[in-house]
Design a protein around this motif. Sequence first.
Motif, PDB file in Angstrom:
ATOM      1  N   ARG A   5     -11.130   6.420   6.330  1.00  0.00           N
ATOM      2  CA  ARG A   5     -12.397   5.876   6.849  1.00  0.00           C
ATOM      3  C   ARG A   5     -13.392   5.608   5.718  1.00  0.00           C
ATOM      4  N   LEU A   6     -13.347   6.461   4.682  1.00  0.00           N
ATOM      5  CA  LEU A   6     -14.262   6.301   3.556  1.00  0.00           C
ATOM      6  C   LEU A   6     -13.775   5.254   2.558  1.00  0.00           C
ATOM      7  N   GLY A   7     -12.585   4.724   2.773  1.00  0.00           N
ATOM      8  CA  GLY A   7     -12.050   3.720   1.873  1.00  0.00           C
ATOM      9  C   GLY A   7     -11.425   4.284   0.622  1.00  0.00           C
ATOM     10  N   VAL A   8     -11.125   5.585   0.614  1.00  0.00           N
ATOM     11  CA  VAL A   8     -10.536   6.196  -0.579  1.00  0.00           C
ATOM     12  C   VAL A   8      -9.108   6.688  -0.295  1.00  0.00           C
ATOM     13  N   GLY A   9      -8.554   6.289   0.834  1.00  0.00           N
ATOM     14  CA  GLY A   9      -7.181   6.658   1.147  1.00  0.00           C
ATOM     15  C   GLY A   9      -6.213   5.695   0.486  1.00  0.00           C
ATOM     16  N   GLY A  10      -5.019   6.159   0.250  1.00  0.00           N
ATOM     17  CA  GLY A  10      -3.987   5.324  -0.338  1.00  0.00           C
ATOM     18  C   GLY A  10      -2.643   5.995  -0.221  1.00  0.00           C
ATOM     19  N   PRO A  11      -1.600   5.337  -0.686  1.00  0.00           N
ATOM     20  CA  PRO A  11      -0.266   5.937  -0.613  1.00  0.00           C
ATOM     21  C   PRO A  11      -0.221   7.283  -1.322  1.00  0.00           C
ATOM     22  N   LEU A  12       0.549   8.206  -0.770  1.00  0.00           N
ATOM     23  CA  LEU A  12       0.743   9.515  -1.382  1.00  0.00           C
ATOM     24  C   LEU A  12       2.009   9.451  -2.222  1.00  0.00           C
ATOM     25  N   GLN A  48       5.696   5.760   4.418  1.00  0.00           N
ATOM     26  CA  GLN A  48       4.366   6.360   4.495  1.00  0.00           C
ATOM     27  C   GLN A  48       3.267   5.395   4.074  1.00  0.00           C
ATOM     28  N   ARG A  49       3.496   4.574   3.037  1.00  0.00           N
ATOM     29  CA  ARG A  49       2.451   3.644   2.598  1.00  0.00           C
ATOM     30  C   ARG A  49       2.122   2.610   3.677  1.00  0.00           C
ATOM     31  N   GLU A  50       3.139   2.215   4.494  1.00  0.00           N
ATOM     32  CA  GLU A  50       2.896   1.245   5.560  1.00  0.00           C
ATOM     33  C   GLU A  50       2.058   1.864   6.677  1.00  0.00           C
ATOM     34  N   ILE A  51       2.273   3.146   6.949  1.00  0.00           N
ATOM     35  CA  ILE A  51       1.480   3.827   7.969  1.00  0.00           C
ATOM     36  C   ILE A  51       0.020   3.912   7.535  1.00  0.00           C
ATOM     37  N   ILE A  52      -0.197   4.280   6.286  1.00  0.00           N
ATOM     38  CA  ILE A  52      -1.566   4.385   5.780  1.00  0.00           C
ATOM     39  C   ILE A  52      -2.237   3.013   5.750  1.00  0.00           C
ATOM     40  N   ARG A  53      -1.500   1.980   5.356  1.00  0.00           N
ATOM     41  CA  ARG A  53      -2.066   0.624   5.344  1.00  0.00           C
ATOM     42  C   ARG A  53      -2.415   0.160   6.746  1.00  0.00           C
ATOM     43  N   ARG A  59     -10.600  -1.083   6.060  1.00  0.00           N
ATOM     44  CA  ARG A  59     -10.841  -0.377   4.815  1.00  0.00           C
ATOM     45  C   ARG A  59      -9.683  -0.655   3.853  1.00  0.00           C
ATOM     46  N   PRO A  60      -9.923  -0.560   2.558  1.00  0.00           N
ATOM     47  CA  PRO A  60      -8.822  -0.700   1.604  1.00  0.00           C
ATOM     48  C   PRO A  60      -7.959   0.560   1.574  1.00  0.00           C
ATOM     49  N   ALA A  61      -6.732   0.401   1.157  1.00  0.00           N
ATOM     50  CA  ALA A  61      -5.833   1.546   0.987  1.00  0.00           C
ATOM     51  C   ALA A  61      -4.903   1.238  -0.170  1.00  0.00           C
ATOM     52  N   VAL A  62      -5.488   1.133  -1.361  1.00  0.00           N
ATOM     53  CA  VAL A  62      -4.716   0.662  -2.505  1.00  0.00           C
ATOM     54  C   VAL A  62      -4.581   1.696  -3.616  1.00  0.00           C
ATOM     55  N   VAL A  63      -5.435   2.716  -3.617  1.00  0.00           N
ATOM     56  CA  VAL A  63      -5.411   3.675  -4.716  1.00  0.00           C
ATOM     57  C   VAL A  63      -4.421   4.796  -4.393  1.00  0.00           C
ATOM     58  N   PRO A  64      -3.306   4.870  -5.096  1.00  0.00           N
ATOM     59  CA  PRO A  64      -2.325   5.906  -4.786  1.00  0.00           C
ATOM     60  C   PRO A  64      -2.789   7.290  -5.244  1.00  0.00           C
ATOM     61  N   VAL A  65      -2.312   8.302  -4.544  1.00  0.00           N
ATOM     62  CA  VAL A  65      -2.559   9.686  -4.935  1.00  0.00           C
ATOM     63  C   VAL A  65      -1.316  10.163  -5.669  1.00  0.00           C
ATOM     64  N   PRO A  66      -1.413  10.454  -6.973  1.00  0.00           N
ATOM     65  CA  PRO A  66      -0.214  10.821  -7.736  1.00  0.00           C
ATOM     66  C   PRO A  66       0.458  12.069  -7.181  1.00  0.00           C
TER      67      PRO A  66
END
Length: 300
Positions: free
Chosen positions: A180-187, A228-233, A241-248
């Motif tokens: 929601r905050l726009g800071v989510g991304g692929p794990l 998982q990345r498709e679910i988050i997108r 919201r964007p979901a482009v920044v991955p979480v290492p």
Amino acid sequence: MQVIIAGSHGLIGTALVEHLAAHGHQVRRLVRRPARCSREISWDPDAGVLDPEELRDAQAVVNLGGAGLGDARWTAQYRRTILASRTAPTALLSRTLADMDGGPRVLLQGSAVGYYGDRGDAFLTEGSAPGEGFLVDVVQAWEDATAPAEAAGVRVAHLRTGIVMSRSGGSFGRLLPLIRLGVGGPLGRGDNYWPWITLADQVRAIEHLLGTEVSGPVNLTAPSPAPQREIIRAVARALRRPAVVPVPRLALRIALGEFADDILSSQRALPAALTAHGFEHEHPDLASAAAWVTRRPAPR
């Protein structure tokens, strides 16, 4: 039906109590303290204390209890807690039902798709072999604890639950505010398959199983597991919201310890038993699931 629920104050249990009551069932909760009303039954699974007379008028028991996998780091002590919090209550319920003359003849027993381990992109059904690892061993011991009830003719279904998409609570509920905050991304790389299901379909599926003759393992997942990345997108898209920044992966490991490995494991599990016995998902695809999970509930 009169249904007795253990683990009724967790994410799934809370929603299930509300759902069953709304659909005309009588629900009683197993609680680990003195009962405060007729809708509660006091028990102590650690001490092996449960009065079978309290169960006699019920037709089914649903056991959803167990320590949260992400609630603490997996120290040796917490690993023992994870295992014991599942096997001890299950064994007590199973023995109690097995020894009763009459009473509930249905046990819907919590379980997990963790049974399959990390299996890449292979399709998995209830007939697939178990994987390897700590959680695999936990799930196998959890399911084995129902053996006395099964031997006594109780219909036991093991609810192998996937990633539950909820608006709050659970692993997904922690992720949603970040998206929601726009800071989510692929794990991590994001290519691991998540066997997701919405909370609404989870409780509908459990009610469905109360009225069938299904026994054995049942995958409680949607028919369209996805990376998982498709679910988050999909969720981010529903929220615009964007979901482009991955979480290492390393960052997840530092933050969550060994639980990160569970989040990043891949289970492309299909609900073969559910669909074979007539269950229809309200949210069978990511678009409908994302729309549901991002819609704020109406005020009561």
